[in-house]
Design an enzyme around this catalytic site. Structure first.
Site, PDB file in Angstrom:
ATOM      1  CD  GLU A  82      35.420  38.577  38.988  1.00 24.02           C
ATOM      2  OE1 GLU A  82      34.258  39.234  39.819  1.00 24.02           O
ATOM      3  OE2 GLU A  82      35.928  38.677  37.755  1.00 24.02           O
ATOM      4  CD  GLU A 133      40.052  37.584  35.827  1.00 25.98           C
ATOM      5  OE1 GLU A 133      39.020  37.495  36.867  1.00 25.98           O
ATOM      6  OE2 GLU A 133      40.006  38.831  34.942  1.00 25.98           O
TER       7      GLU A 133
END
Length: 957
Positions: A309, A343
């Site tokens: 992420e 994410e």
């Protein structure tokens, strides 16, 4: 202190020292010294800003990079040392300079601790509190380890190898790219500059600020300079140098990057990604663009995690970002959308607000797991993702958390290995499930308002669960009609869920004379009551709700009552003694429910009527999952649990069947060597046949998304349980493909390939197997590659399997390093006979396996995987003999090997306790079946369910 979002943004710069100083002081409570070893950085220095300049070298086999970093820091208390993290980089000590206000401070010596990853600067005189600047030059290796700053490659359609440099820093790998304060609470701003060849592109977290012309000092490379980031943790820094191209939205603020040959497979990610990001903007009330002006996503050929992420630059495995219509499966498409949602949720939960320490990892991963399905559901509205969440995450979390080896959601961790270890089912799936429970007992409006307040209060800072509880409590209090009972305190409730491992078994014992029910709680253990030596008294605050035959209240998920942690039991009255009750509506509470045999009997009988559909689909899945796991653990007799599955002949919904297939998978594994195995297959086939015949072997234009997922698992089970018509159809389709004039034009539907490939290969010859292997080598689509790899292990030919296993540890096999371990797993999970083939290969090649994977660790994990399939005393003895003979060379794998023996011994013990009862029930049940419902079926053993990637769910970073 509480600020509005816009005011907070304006105050961030001014408040850096106060906020960060508070974070440093608070984090000291989680630091630990064991045997005089403390892995935490001292509290005396805080990073403010990094200026990082990097030159990666990707040509002529010179996989290195040069770097220089200037770190602006604040010394908060007088000190004679500054300690940073650095690992696997070569620092030029002669270049290190520390200055303040144009004054250079003499460094008496510099030391490096390889165990702690500490680089320590010792000063001749103490540094007074104030701001300083640290300058360091260094070099590093662009390794193939898929961590830190590393190299990857791809092959073009013309056969040329192209290299790229990319990053993976979570949780403790930023220190391998630049010296830094590598702890999540120690946030700073980052200004990054990267040199690269003119035909390459550099991307990073922030947008490009400018570029330079050729620099003669670095062989005429050009520089890309990036804007300065907001405050962020080191583990979220990212940069990639490649010759990739991108698709984007109109203003190019949202881009998806891939190698040029795969660029046409990025369209879905561009479309669905923008919609999911917009949904998270709406839910959180905080515009993503207040932090970053752009969002980049990129598909990396070699990537250890599912995805990462990084703020503003999210990295993915190719198959989790690239979608090729007609080739990618429905599961591929779902995985792409849900992983993007996971994410993107992190952009707020983890990036904007980070955990104060890795102990609170779940504040990142739990929320990302929750929003993974619930945010995607707002975009892909027909996928029934709320149902899928229960069987994909909630049920596996219950299983993992019922082991004695589980851990609390809040888990103290210190060393890098401990930190890595908690990226597991508890931090992801259990945490996500507990968050789901919280959303239901708080109600949607309070839940959303509380999360918005939490994000506003803690933006650009680091949080603990107490910060979350405080925000949720405020949101509940601010409601005109607070949903929680006055005696229910959010922190009191939730601390029982996050600070202790395990979960409750809620037992409902009915008094059919007085029409009352006594409800009690105890910790559920998969090994059974009394199996643990842990003397802790585990008790929870449990939200209680229920439906009954007279009150079909399956839509009301708010709690009607609570079991408090101090309650031994509670009594509820007012139920008809002749009708069933079902607790835990839509299975929103994170617990299992057991009943007395009479109530279970009433439930089983009702399920077999046409009115079964009245029971919510998630509660039907719950009844299967709870009953068979209660029986597995000895809390319930199998003669009571197995009748719950009788009704499956009329069940058509995905979630109950998914729960049933999971439960049957365990029995299928354990009974593989049993005298009752044929009866087991006959019984399961009799349940599966109606839905198998209904769904058929061909896709229809009218199929719903979930129908395509359902057909794949149903067909796979029908074949494995002995359906001749199913098996012959798979073989026919595969042979047609094998005989086709154009192997690039498959007539097999993408969603049927996993079934056709695996079942078609079981008895296929070497030529057919080689054909599929050649298709693996020929395709450049990662989703297809993964599907083929998992299917190639389905062969029943020992020579073929041995050759395949040998390929998995060959450096020139063309199997990517991220996928090699899945080959071994695909073999031993394919059938009982393959377990012995895989074990023999390991015994005969353990040295080569160890050399290929760079150590004995992989041997330990392989042994544990095999041990879970050991179901005979002969297999157990062979395992013991191998570990005993090789104990002197197993090294770090010895503990895992010994645990594998324990696991295998537990399987044998379980069979001794439960096999006879199951076999007896199956014999009686099969005798009652007049004729097999599938006229083409016969009792032929074709092994256990293959849990392949194509029908599984992957956990992501």
């Amino acid at each position: 202190m509480e600020y509005s979002w816009h005011l907070l943004v304006g105050l961030v710069v001014v408040a850096i020292s106060a906020v960060t100083s508070e974070s440093v002081n608070r984090r000291s409570s989680t630091s630990r010294v064991d045997n005089d070893v403390d892995y935490r950085l001292p509290n005396n220095t805080i990073p403010l800003h990094y200026d990082i300049r990097l030159v990666p070298f990707l040509e002529n086999g010179n996989f290195t990079f040069g770097g220089e970093v200037t770190i602006d820091v604040m010394v908060v208390e007088q000190t004679s040392t500054i300690v940073l993290h650095a690992y696997d980089i070569d620092i030029d000590n002669d270049t290190v300079v520390v200055t303040s206000d144009n004054v250079t401070y003499a460094i008496s010596n510099k030391t490096f601790n390889t165990d702690l990853h500490f680089y320590t600067l010792n000063f001749a005189t103490s540094l007074e509190p104030g701001n300083y600047s640290i300058y360091i030059e260094y070099v590093g290796i662009l390794s193939a380890s898929m961590e830190g700053f590393y190299r990857s490659y791809y092959t073009t359609s013309s056969g040329e190898t192209r290299w790229l440099a990319t990053t993976q820093f979570e949780p403790v790998y930023a220190r391998q790219a630049f010296p830094c304060f590598d702890e999540p609470a120690l946030k700073a701003r980052f200004t990054i500059s990267i040199a690269h060849w003119p035909n390459q592109t550099a991307i990073s977290n922030a947008a490009v600020a400018s570029t330079s012309g050729a620099d003669s000092t670095i062989e005429n490379r050009v520089w890309t300079y990036f804007e300065t980031t907001p405050l962020m943790s080191t583990y979220l820094v990212a940069f990639v140098v490649s010759d990739f191209e991108y698709q984007s939205n109109d203003d190019e603020s949202f881009r998806v990057w891939a190698r040029s040959d795969a660029l046409n497979t990025t369209t879905y990610a561009v479309t669905v990604g923008q919609e999911i990001l917009a949904d998270m903007n709406d839910f959180t009330g905080i515009d993503y663009n207040l932090s970053f002006s752009k969002m980049d996503q990129i598909a990396i050929p070699d990537f250890s995690a599912g995805a990462m992420e990084n703020w503003g630059l999210v990295t993915y495995r190719e198959r989790l970002l690239l979608y090729k219509d007609g080739v990618a499966t429905t599961r591929n498409k779902q995985n792409i959308a849900t992983v993007i949602a996971h994410e993107f949720a992190h952009q707020w939960f983890g990036n904007l607000v980070s955990p104060l320490w890795w102990k609170y990892l779940w504040l990142n991963e739990g929320f990302a797991t929750y929003f993974e399905y619930y945010s995607t559901a707002t975009v892909e509205t027909t996928w029934r993702l709320a149902e899928q969440f229960t069987v994909d995450y909630y049920h596996p979390a219950l299983l993992a958390d019922s082991l004695e080896t589980s851990h609390p959601i809040n888990e103290d961790v210190y060393s890098p290995s401990e930190i890595n270890a908690i990226f597991d089912t508890i931090s992801y799936s259990k945490a996500g499930s507990v968050i789901r429970m919280m959303q239901h007992f708080l109600g949607g409006p309070v839940f959303q308002a509380g999360l918005q307040l939490y994000l506003q209060n803690m933006a650009y800072g680091a949080a603990t669960p107490d910060d979350l509880w405080e925000a949720l409590t405020t949101a509940n209090t601010n409601m005109s009609s607070p949903i929680l009972h006055t005696h229910v305190d959010i922190k009191t409730v939730m601390d029982t869920w996050v600070n202790q491992k395990g979960y409750p078994l809620v037992t409902v014992t009915r008094n059919y004379t007085t029409a009352t029910q006594e409800i009690s709680q105890e910790r559920f253990l998969l090994k059974g009551r009394g199996s643990s030596n842990d003397t802790t008294e585990y008790k929870w605050w449990i939200p209680i709700n229920f439906a009954s035959q007279a009150n079909i209240a399956f839509t009301a998920t708010a709690p009607s009552d609570w079991i408090r942690s101090q309650d031994d039991s509670v009594v509820i009255s007012g139920f008809s003694p002749t009708q069933w009750v079902i607790y835990n509506v839509q299975q929103t509470g994170f617990y299992r429910v057991n009943y007395d045999d009479t109530n279970w009997g009433m439930i089983s009988s009702y399920l077999q009527t046409s009115a079964y559909i009245i029971i919510n689909v998630l509660n039907r899945a719950q009844l299967i999952d709870d009953s068979l796991n209660l029986a597995r653990a000895g809390y319930l007799n199998y003669s009571v649990a197995l009748p719950v599955t009788r009704y499956l002949t009329q069940e058509t919904s995905y979630a109950p069947w998914a729960a049933a297939f999971t439960a049957f998978t365990y029995l299928n594994t354990m009974l593989a060597n049993s005298t009752g195995y044929e009866d087991f297959k006959t019984y399961v086939l009799s349940r599966v046949t109606p839905i198998h015949e209904s769904l058929g072997h061909e896709e229809l234009s009218s199929d719903e998304h979930i129908t395509k997922l359902h057909r794949l698992s149903v067909n796979s089970w029908a074949c494995r349980m002995g359906s001749t018509t199913c098996r012959e159809k798979a073989e026919e389709l595969l042979l047609d493909y094998y005989s086709s004039s154009d192997p690039t034009d498959s007539t097999i539907s993408a969603d049927l390939k996993a079934w056709v490939y695996c079942e078609g290969l079981r008895n296929a010859n070497t030529s057919v197997w080689n054909f599929l292997w050649e298709r693996y080598l020929a395709t450049d689509f990662s989703g297809e590659q993964t599907l083929i790899l998992s299917s190639l292990g389905c062969s029943q030919d020992e020579d073929i399997l041995n050759n395949y296993l040998a390929l998995s540890i060959s450096t020139n096999s063309s199997i990517r390093s991220q996928d090699t371990s899945s080959v071994f797993t695909s073999v031993y999970t394919a059938s009982p006979s393959n377990v012995d083939v895989a074990f023999n290969f390991l015994v005969n090649n353990y040295e080569e396996i160890s050399e290929f994977y760079g150590g004995m660790n992989r041997i330990g994990s392989m042994l544990q995987g095999l041990a879970s399939r050991v179901v005979s005393s002969e297999q157990l003895q062979r395992l013991k003999d191998f570990v005993e003979e090789k104990q002197d060379v197993l090294g770090v794998a010895l503990t895992s090997a010994q645990q594998a023996i324990e696991l295998a011994e537990e399987n044998i013990s379980w069979l001794e306790n439960y096999e006879a009862d199951i076999v007896e029930w199956l014999a009686e049940e099969v005798a009652a079946i007049d004729e097999p419902q599938d006229s083409g079926s016969e009792r032929v053993s074709f092994g256990i369910l293959l849990m392949t990637i194509s029908i599984g769910v992957i956990g992501f970073i």
